[in-house]
Scaffold this active site. Structure first.
Site, PDB file in Angstrom:
ATOM      1  N   GLY A   1      42.779  34.581  39.295  1.00 56.93           N
ATOM      2  CA  GLY A   1      44.329  34.684  39.515  1.00 56.93           C
ATOM      3  C   GLY A   1      44.804  35.076  40.802  1.00 56.93           C
ATOM      4  O   GLY A   1      45.873  34.797  41.252  1.00 56.93           O
TER       5      GLY A   1
ATOM      6  N   GLU B   1      36.461  31.888  36.808  1.00 57.07           N
ATOM      7  CA  GLU B   1      36.778  31.892  35.405  1.00 57.07           C
ATOM      8  C   GLU B   1      35.441  31.425  34.514  1.00 57.07           C
ATOM      9  O   GLU B   1      35.303  31.748  33.400  1.00 57.07           O
ATOM     10  CB  GLU B   1      37.912  31.309  35.280  1.00 57.07           C
TER      11      GLU B   1
ATOM     12  N   ALA C   1      42.640  38.096  37.236  1.00 57.21           N
ATOM     13  CA  ALA C   1      43.600  38.445  36.293  1.00 57.21           C
ATOM     14  C   ALA C   1      42.696  39.545  35.506  1.00 57.21           C
ATOM     15  O   ALA C   1      41.597  39.810  35.729  1.00 57.21           O
ATOM     16  CB  ALA C   1      43.791  37.302  34.936  1.00 57.21           C
TER      17      ALA C   1
ATOM     18  N   GLU D   1      44.612  32.099  42.901  1.00 59.42           N
ATOM     19  CA  GLU D   1      45.892  31.288  42.312  1.00 59.42           C
ATOM     20  C   GLU D   1      47.215  31.777  42.611  1.00 59.42           C
ATOM     21  O   GLU D   1      48.337  31.073  43.081  1.00 59.42           O
ATOM     22  CB  GLU D   1      45.912  31.416  40.780  1.00 59.42           C
TER      23      GLU D   1
HETATM   24  N1  COA Z   1      40.135  42.745  35.593  1.00 60.18           N
HETATM   25  C1  COA Z   1      40.026  43.930  35.270  1.00 60.18           C
HETATM   26  N2  COA Z   1      39.216  45.270  35.807  1.00 60.18           N
HETATM   27  C2  COA Z   1      38.676  44.597  36.901  1.00 60.18           C
HETATM   28  C3  COA Z   1      38.577  43.121  37.406  1.00 60.18           C
HETATM   29  C4  COA Z   1      39.351  42.022  36.841  1.00 60.18           C
HETATM   30  N3  COA Z   1      39.510  41.019  37.219  1.00 60.18           N
HETATM   31  N4  COA Z   1      37.874  43.283  38.552  1.00 60.18           N
HETATM   32  C5  COA Z   1      37.399  44.453  38.933  1.00 60.18           C
HETATM   33  N5  COA Z   1      38.009  45.352  37.931  1.00 60.18           N
HETATM   34  C6  COA Z   1      37.613  46.554  37.779  1.00 60.18           C
HETATM   35  C7  COA Z   1      36.254  47.163  37.366  1.00 60.18           C
HETATM   36  O1  COA Z   1      36.148  46.891  35.974  1.00 60.18           O
HETATM   37  C8  COA Z   1      36.245  48.520  37.856  1.00 60.18           C
HETATM   38  O2  COA Z   1      36.820  49.205  36.946  1.00 60.18           O
HETATM   39  P1  COA Z   1      36.285  50.653  36.514  1.00 60.18           P
HETATM   40  O3  COA Z   1      36.033  51.403  37.671  1.00 60.18           O
HETATM   41  O4  COA Z   1      37.311  51.073  35.462  1.00 60.18           O
HETATM   42  O5  COA Z   1      34.761  50.232  35.714  1.00 60.18           O
HETATM   43  C9  COA Z   1      36.771  48.367  39.072  1.00 60.18           C
HETATM   44  O6  COA Z   1      37.544  47.378  39.077  1.00 60.18           O
HETATM   45  C10 COA Z   1      36.182  48.179  40.293  1.00 60.18           C
HETATM   46  O7  COA Z   1      35.282  47.089  40.187  1.00 60.18           O
HETATM   47  P2  COA Z   1      33.761  46.883  40.510  1.00 60.18           P
HETATM   48  O8  COA Z   1      33.012  45.806  39.560  1.00 60.18           O
HETATM   49  O9  COA Z   1      32.974  48.322  40.023  1.00 60.18           O
HETATM   50  O10 COA Z   1      33.458  46.665  41.712  1.00 60.18           O
HETATM   51  P3  COA Z   1      32.116  45.992  42.558  1.00 60.18           P
HETATM   52  O11 COA Z   1      32.578  46.105  43.830  1.00 60.18           O
HETATM   53  O12 COA Z   1      30.853  46.315  41.992  1.00 60.18           O
HETATM   54  O13 COA Z   1      32.372  44.218  42.109  1.00 60.18           O
HETATM   55  C11 COA Z   1      33.702  42.412  41.774  1.00 60.18           C
HETATM   56  C12 COA Z   1      33.524  43.725  42.582  1.00 60.18           C
HETATM   57  C13 COA Z   1      34.930  41.695  42.352  1.00 60.18           C
HETATM   58  C14 COA Z   1      32.437  41.385  42.288  1.00 60.18           C
HETATM   59  C15 COA Z   1      33.742  42.526  40.407  1.00 60.18           C
HETATM   60  O14 COA Z   1      34.750  43.628  40.002  1.00 60.18           O
HETATM   61  C16 COA Z   1      34.008  41.446  39.422  1.00 60.18           C
HETATM   62  O15 COA Z   1      33.478  40.372  39.314  1.00 60.18           O
HETATM   63  N6  COA Z   1      35.255  41.300  39.202  1.00 60.18           N
HETATM   64  C17 COA Z   1      35.841  40.398  38.202  1.00 60.18           C
HETATM   65  C18 COA Z   1      36.228  39.140  38.880  1.00 60.18           C
HETATM   66  C19 COA Z   1      36.520  37.911  38.115  1.00 60.18           C
HETATM   67  O16 COA Z   1      35.736  37.367  37.116  1.00 60.18           O
HETATM   68  N7  COA Z   1      37.958  37.600  38.169  1.00 60.18           N
HETATM   69  C20 COA Z   1      38.570  36.393  37.569  1.00 60.18           C
HETATM   70  C21 COA Z   1      39.162  36.721  36.132  1.00 60.18           C
HETATM   71  S1  COA Z   1      39.556  35.497  35.232  1.00 60.18           S
END
Ligand code: COA
Length: 260
Positions: free
Chosen positions: A111, A134, A67, A114
């Site tokens: 999500g 989450e 999400a 999911e």
């Molecule tokens: N919601 C909003 N933005 C997200 C996102 C999410 N779930 N997942 C990634 N992004 C965005 C990041 O904020 C970043 O945006 P920015 O460039 O404007 O800062 C962009 O996507 C790239 O992500 P980044 O974190 O820089 O890539 P990474 O390779 O370093 O890490 C992940 C990848 C997937 C490990 C990391 O993005 C992450 O942990 N995301 C959240 C995952 C999560 O908790 N999902 C469940 C949500 S309930």
């Protein structure tokens, strides 16, 4: 199809591909994705040319990274509850009458996982990573994860994934039965389309009824499920495709199904 901001929809014969298209945000699901995705699915369900749907994410790094967390910041409990009780992409995919394949390339988180779970089949590339993270945000899965993941892979494995928030790799996901196939990255799309076309050649009404029966298995007890199966099987006997399928077998030829 309409012009969308956050998704693309492409038709390739009998197979439609819906792509979540926010690669700069790793295809995170915001409200616009849900809104546009639901609109596209409403159109695709009535499009007789389309027999199978593939759902994927743009780019090779991520299927869907969950999400959109930025939308959680100011959300009240009531808004959140109403949002997820509405027609979300999870619910509309789950109720979609045609077979749906999740083609997972890269991160399949929260999500995103999911959404993949709401699909009928899941295939992935070797770099796919799956998790329900989450818990790291002080949350729990809310898009069907606690129910669908548990039913698919069992309580112990599902519990560990949700309580630790750890990612599992493609091989582990395959071993757990979370994905049906792992295809080499270069082969992911052609192999998925091949699988989709194999299904698309079958009788559409029988596919729909079969999908309904299988989904009912985890939502009912055995006696109710068996009764439902008998009824759905009998409905197949009202179709032209059943007459065609049986005749083609007896005449030793390939059937041509019309969805009637
Ligand atoms: N919601 C909003 N933005 C997200 C996102 C999410 N779930 N997942 C990634 N992004 C965005 C990041 O904020 C970043 O945006 P920015 O460039 O404007 O800062 C962009 O996507 C790239 O992500 P980044 O974190 O820089 O890539 P990474 O390779 O370093 O890490 C992940 C990848 C997937 C490990 C990391 O993005 C992450 O942990 N995301 C959240 C995952 C999560 O908790 N999902 C469940 C949500 S309930």
């Amino acid at each position: 199809m309409s012009n969308y901001e956050t998704i693309t929809v492409e038709k390739n014969g009998a197979v439609a591909i819906l792509t979540i298209n926010r690669p700069d945000k790793l295809n995170a699901l915001n409200s616009k994705v849900h809104e546009e995705g639901v609109e596209a699915l409403d159109e695709l369900r009535h499009d007789d040319e389309v027999r199978v749907l593939v759902v994927t994410g743009a780019g090779e790094k991520s299927f869907i990274a969950g999400a959109d967390i930025s939308e959680f910041a100011d959300r009240t409990p009531v808004t959140q509850r109403n949002t997820f009780q509405e027609r979300t992409l999870f619910n509309v995919i789950d109720a979609f009458p045609k077979p749906v394949i999740a083609m997972v390339n890269g991160f399949c988180l929260g999500g995103g996982n999911e959404l993949a779970l709401a699909c009928d089949l899941r295939v992935c590339s070797p770099n796919a990573k799956f998790s329900q993270p989450e818990i790291n945000l002080g949350l729990m899965p809310g898009g069907g994860g606690t129910q669908r993941l548990t039913r698919l892979i069992g309580e112990g494995r599902s519990m560990e994934i949700m309580l630790t928030g750890d990612m599992i790799d493609a091989e582990t996901a395959y071993k757990f039965g979370l994905v049906n196939h792992i295809y080499d990255t270069a082969e992911l799309e052609p192999k998925t389309i091949e699988l989709a076309n194999k299904i698309a050649e079958k009788a559409p009404i029988a596919l729909q009824l079969c999908k309904e029966a299988v989904k009912f298995a985890s939502r009912s007890n055995l006696d109710e499920g068996l009764r439902r199966e008998v009824d759905l099987f009998a409905i197949c006997f009202s179709t032209e495709d059943k007459a065609e399928g049986v005749a083609a077998f007896l005449e030793k030829r390939k059937p041509v199904f019309k969805g009637k």
